[in-house]
Structure formats: C-alpha cells, structure tokens
Design an enzyme around this catalytic site. Structure first.
Site, PDB file in Angstrom:
ATOM      1  N   GLU A 203       0.822  -1.218   0.000  1.00 21.66           N
ATOM      2  CA  GLU A 203       0.000   0.000   0.000  1.00 21.66           C
ATOM      3  C   GLU A 203       0.857   1.270   0.000  1.00 21.66           C
ATOM      4  O   GLU A 203       0.764   2.097   0.911  1.00 21.66           O
ATOM      5  CB  GLU A 203      -0.948  -0.003   1.201  1.00 21.66           C
ATOM      6  CG  GLU A 203      -1.927  -1.149   1.189  1.00 21.66           C
ATOM      7  CD  GLU A 203      -3.003  -1.052   2.278  1.00 21.66           C
ATOM      8  OE1 GLU A 203      -2.900  -0.156   3.137  1.00 21.66           O
ATOM      9  OE2 GLU A 203      -3.937  -1.863   2.245  1.00 21.66           O
TER      10      GLU A 203
ATOM     11  N   GLU B  96      -4.937  -8.815   0.783  1.00 23.26           N
ATOM     12  CA  GLU B  96      -5.612  -8.438   2.028  1.00 23.26           C
ATOM     13  C   GLU B  96      -7.087  -8.230   1.741  1.00 23.26           C
ATOM     14  O   GLU B  96      -7.460  -7.662   0.716  1.00 23.26           O
ATOM     15  CB  GLU B  96      -5.083  -7.120   2.633  1.00 23.26           C
ATOM     16  CG  GLU B  96      -3.749  -7.204   3.313  1.00 23.26           C
ATOM     17  CD  GLU B  96      -3.303  -5.853   3.884  1.00 23.26           C
ATOM     18  OE1 GLU B  96      -4.174  -5.055   4.309  1.00 23.26           O
ATOM     19  OE2 GLU B  96      -2.095  -5.601   3.898  1.00 23.26           O
TER      20      GLU B  96
END
Length: 460
Positions: free
Chosen positions: A166, A364
């Site tokens: 991220e 995720e």
C-alpha cells in the site's frame, strides 16, 4: 452451490513486521518513524499503545506458525523490518535479525507454508527519515541496497517478493491528511514521495532481476474502485479523477511501467509535478512486476463537487470530487466502512481487461470489529460468524472472476492474529486468532476453524 478453487490456490493471511513482531527496540533493531512519533506524541495513538509490544511474533513465531498450519495456511505474507536488518539504514546486516528471519522462514517451510515477503510496510527507519525519507533520492538508493541484501540473504528460501505494501498510504497519511508521521500537508511533497517510492520499487525490481533469482517480484496495492454517484458526465469525471489519484498513480507504473498521461497533465496544470531526472522514465519501465497483490476492503463512492474550491486552501485530490454515501449501503457497523463484495470482482475484471490479465492474488481483505469480546462463546471461543460471512461473500466474487478468466491465484485474510495498528492499537480486531492482551494467549476463533476446512477442501 459449491465453490471450488484451483488446487494450487494460495490460502493464508497477511501481516507485517511492525504490526506483529513487537520487540521494536530489541535485538539490535533501530527506531522507526513509529517509535519516534510515539515518543514525541503518544496522545496520537489509541489508548497510548505504541509499537513496542504489538503481537509478540518475534518471541512466539514458532507457536504462531504452528497455528497457521493448524488453520490450513499454505502461504503467509509478512515483511522484513528495514530498521531491524540494517539498523543504520545501510551497511552491514544485524546478525541477530539475520538469524531471526532465517529461523522464521525455515519454520514456515518446515510446516509447508510458502513465505511471501514484503520489504516496506510503512516502517521507515528513523535514520532514513532524518535524511528526508521518500523525499530524498539518497533514501531511494538506500532502499535498493536493503532490497538487494534481502534477496541475497533470503532468496534461496523466498520465491515471492514484494517491494511495498500500500505505497499510497504513507503518501496520504504522512503528506496529505495528517494521520501518519511526519504529518505534512503539502501535495507537491506528497507527489514527490509517491514518485520516489515508485523509483525505489523499480530499483529493487532491477536488483532482484540482476541477481538472476528464480522467483517472482511484485508489489501490493490497495485498489479501491471509484464508483460514480450517477452516469452524469460530471459524476463520471469525478470518479475518473479519483481513480487516477488513488489507484492508477501506483497501478500504472507498477504494471505498465509508466504514469497515466491524464494524471501527468492534471498535475502539470496545477503545478504539482514532482522533480524528474533523466533516466527516470527508463528506470520506471524496468520496474514492471511479475505478480500483483490486491488489498481490498471497501469501495470509494464519489460525485461531482457541489460547491467551489477555496483557492487559498491546500491543493488536494478532493478539489475534484466529493465523497458520496450511497443510500441503502451495507455497513460494517464496528468500523464504519461500507461492505461491497462485488468490488473485488470489479478489480479483477479491470486487471484482466486493461492490465494484461496480470497474475494477481487477494493479498488483504478483512473485517475489523471493535469490542469483539461480546461475541465470546461459553467455551471461550470468539463466535465470529460475521467474519465467516464476510470472507465467503467476497470469495464468491473471486470465484466468479476466476471462472471468467481472471488470473487470481489466492486469497489472504488480513490478518492471522489480532494485531496492533498505527493509530487504533487493538481497537479493531481482524484476526483468525484471538490475542489476549493481558496473558498473550492465542485462541483460534470460529472463523479460523472454518478457514481450515475451506483450505483443506479447496472451497466451500
């Protein structure tokens, strides 16, 4: 209906060094930005819980990995802490860290769990932040050295590498919206951080390929589909700009090796482009990934702005759109996030149709719940049927994508064990395993037993 997944499907979970290891200043590890920020502003951390203890994986990794095997993991992602391996940021590796990571990898492999290793999970070493962090090209070069050291030390055991998790989050949190250190609000500096992060990524990819290793290297992006309120041209434009800022700013350079021309034109128009150097374009082109990790939690819904921008306010992505709350949306009441399972399918089909159907996996996905103790059964087990429903509802859409030709190779839940998060500490629980904060005891939740069954059967 039966949902069957390929025999080679990756079933597992994801974690990170700073959120699970603990021992944040032990074993020769140097401070990260989190240790520093907690020392100077502990009130910014939920219940003043800092990074020192987290989930004690550093001490209990063998027991934790045994639990992973027990709940059907054939793969697991975590990260190597830059500040643990190279306490000076560069130079000689810390022998204690080398021993720890080798022991962890050996334990995973001995249990039949494939390690997926990420290199940067928001945990900038403080010595590197003092040099400017991602605003500094010196730090970009230091990261490439750190990456090369990891590949040399652990490449024989790790065949699935990721440069960043991220990468947009440190940009948003540290340089736009003030929820991560260094708490700057300045778009041009944010753009520089984002740009240098992708240069660091590309240098790490180059380093990996130059070593002639036989694995794959990728990146993990939190892709959040931007849905327009309506089909009105102004709403469509707003959604497209949100997509450029929050998805394509990292997806395009990672997969296509170049930035979207629309984004470059927009930033040029508002004089927000980062400084570029000769050779950058070729470097980015050399950083195309083999494998893409996709983190998905919630959709982004936007509409055209309903009022004018204050020209004296800091330049922000929100100059171009407003957020939109869709009537009737399904919510996770504990976290305040919308649950929209089809979003995971929309991401996969977008990658299939517009990004060469790059091999990917769900790296995720998960459901954070506050006050999860209220779901404690008489036998002391968390009865998290809501998590089972959340995961299975998302897996149905993953299954549909795979059936329509998307190259999605696995599913990792966030996370294995309830872990510490940056500003929320342990407020929201995400794990298959309950962590008792007082005793340190680990206990499999109902979802962990369910997942073990899904993994062993290859579906549900």
């Amino acid at each position: 209906m039966q949902y069957r997944f390929p025999d080679t499907f990756w079933w597992g979970s994801a974690s990170s060094a700073p959120q699970a290891e603990g021992a944040s200043l032990q074993g020769g590890k140097a401070p990260t930005i989190w240790d520093h920020w907690f020392a100077i502003e502990p009130h910014r951390f939920h219940q003043q819980v800092g990074p020192a203890d987290t989930s004690t994986f550093y001490q209990h990794f063998r027991d934790d990995i045994a639990l992973m095997a027990q709940i059907g993991h054939n793969s697991f992602r975590t990260s190597i802490a830059w500040a643990r391996l190279l306490p000076e940021g560069r130079g000689e590796p810390n022998p204690e860290a080398v021993r720890f990571y080798h022991a962890m990898l050996d334990e995973l492999l001995a249990r039949g769990i494939t390690p997926f290793i990420n290199l940067f999970h928001f945990d900038m070493p403080m010595v590197m932040q003092e040099k400017g962090g991602w605003e500094s090209r010196e730090v970009v070069d230091a990261f490439a050295e750190f990456a090369a050291t990891c590949f040399q030390l652990f490449g024989g055991k790790v065949k699935h590498w990721f440069t960043f998790n991220e990468p947009i989050v440190p940009v948003e949190g540290g340089y736009l919206y003030d929820f991560h250190y260094p708490n700057v609000v300045d778009f041009r500096r944010a753009a520089t951080v984002a740009y240098h992060t992708m240069l660091a990524h590309a240098k790490a990819v180059q380093a990996y390929r130059s070593q002639g290793q036989d694995g794959q290297i990728g990146i993990i992006l939190n892709l959040t589909p931007s849905y327009p309120r309506s089909q009105h041209p102004a709403d469509l434009k707003a959604a497209n700009i949100a997509d450029l800022f929050f998805n394509r700013s990292f997806l395009d350079p990672a997969v296509r090796g170049e930035y979207p021309s629309e984004l470059v034109a927009l930033l040029r128009e508002y004089d927000q482009l980062p400084p570029c150097e000769p050779g950058d374009r070729a470097l980015l082109a050399a950083g195309k990934v083999d494998l893409l990790g996709v983190n998905y939690y919630q959709p982004r819904r936007v509409k055209a702005r309903s009022n004018a921008v204050n020209p004296a306010s800091p330049f922000m992505p929100e100059w171009f759109f407003d957020y939109y709350e869709m009537p009737g949306r399904k919510m996770n009441p504990h976290r305040g996030w919308e649950i929209y399972e089809k979003g995971i399918y929309d991401i996969l089909t977008n990658l299939r149709d517009h990004y060469g159907n790059i091999p990917c996996f769900i790296s995720e996905n998960g459901m954070g719940v506050e006050g999860e103790e209220k779901f404690l059964g008489e036998d002391g087990q968390i009865q998290d049927d809501y998590r089972i429903a959340f995961v299975s509802d998302h897996l149905r859409w993953v299954h549909k994508g795979i059936g329509e030709g998307c190259q999605c190779l696995g599913y990792h839940l966030w996370t294995f064990i309830d872990n510490w998060s940056w500003s929320n500490a342990y407020k929201n629980r995400y794990g298959f395993i309950r962590l008792d904060l007082e005793s340190g005891e680990r206990r499999i939740k109902k979802s962990g037993e369910w997942f073990a069954d899904v993994s062993r059967r290859g579906g549900f």
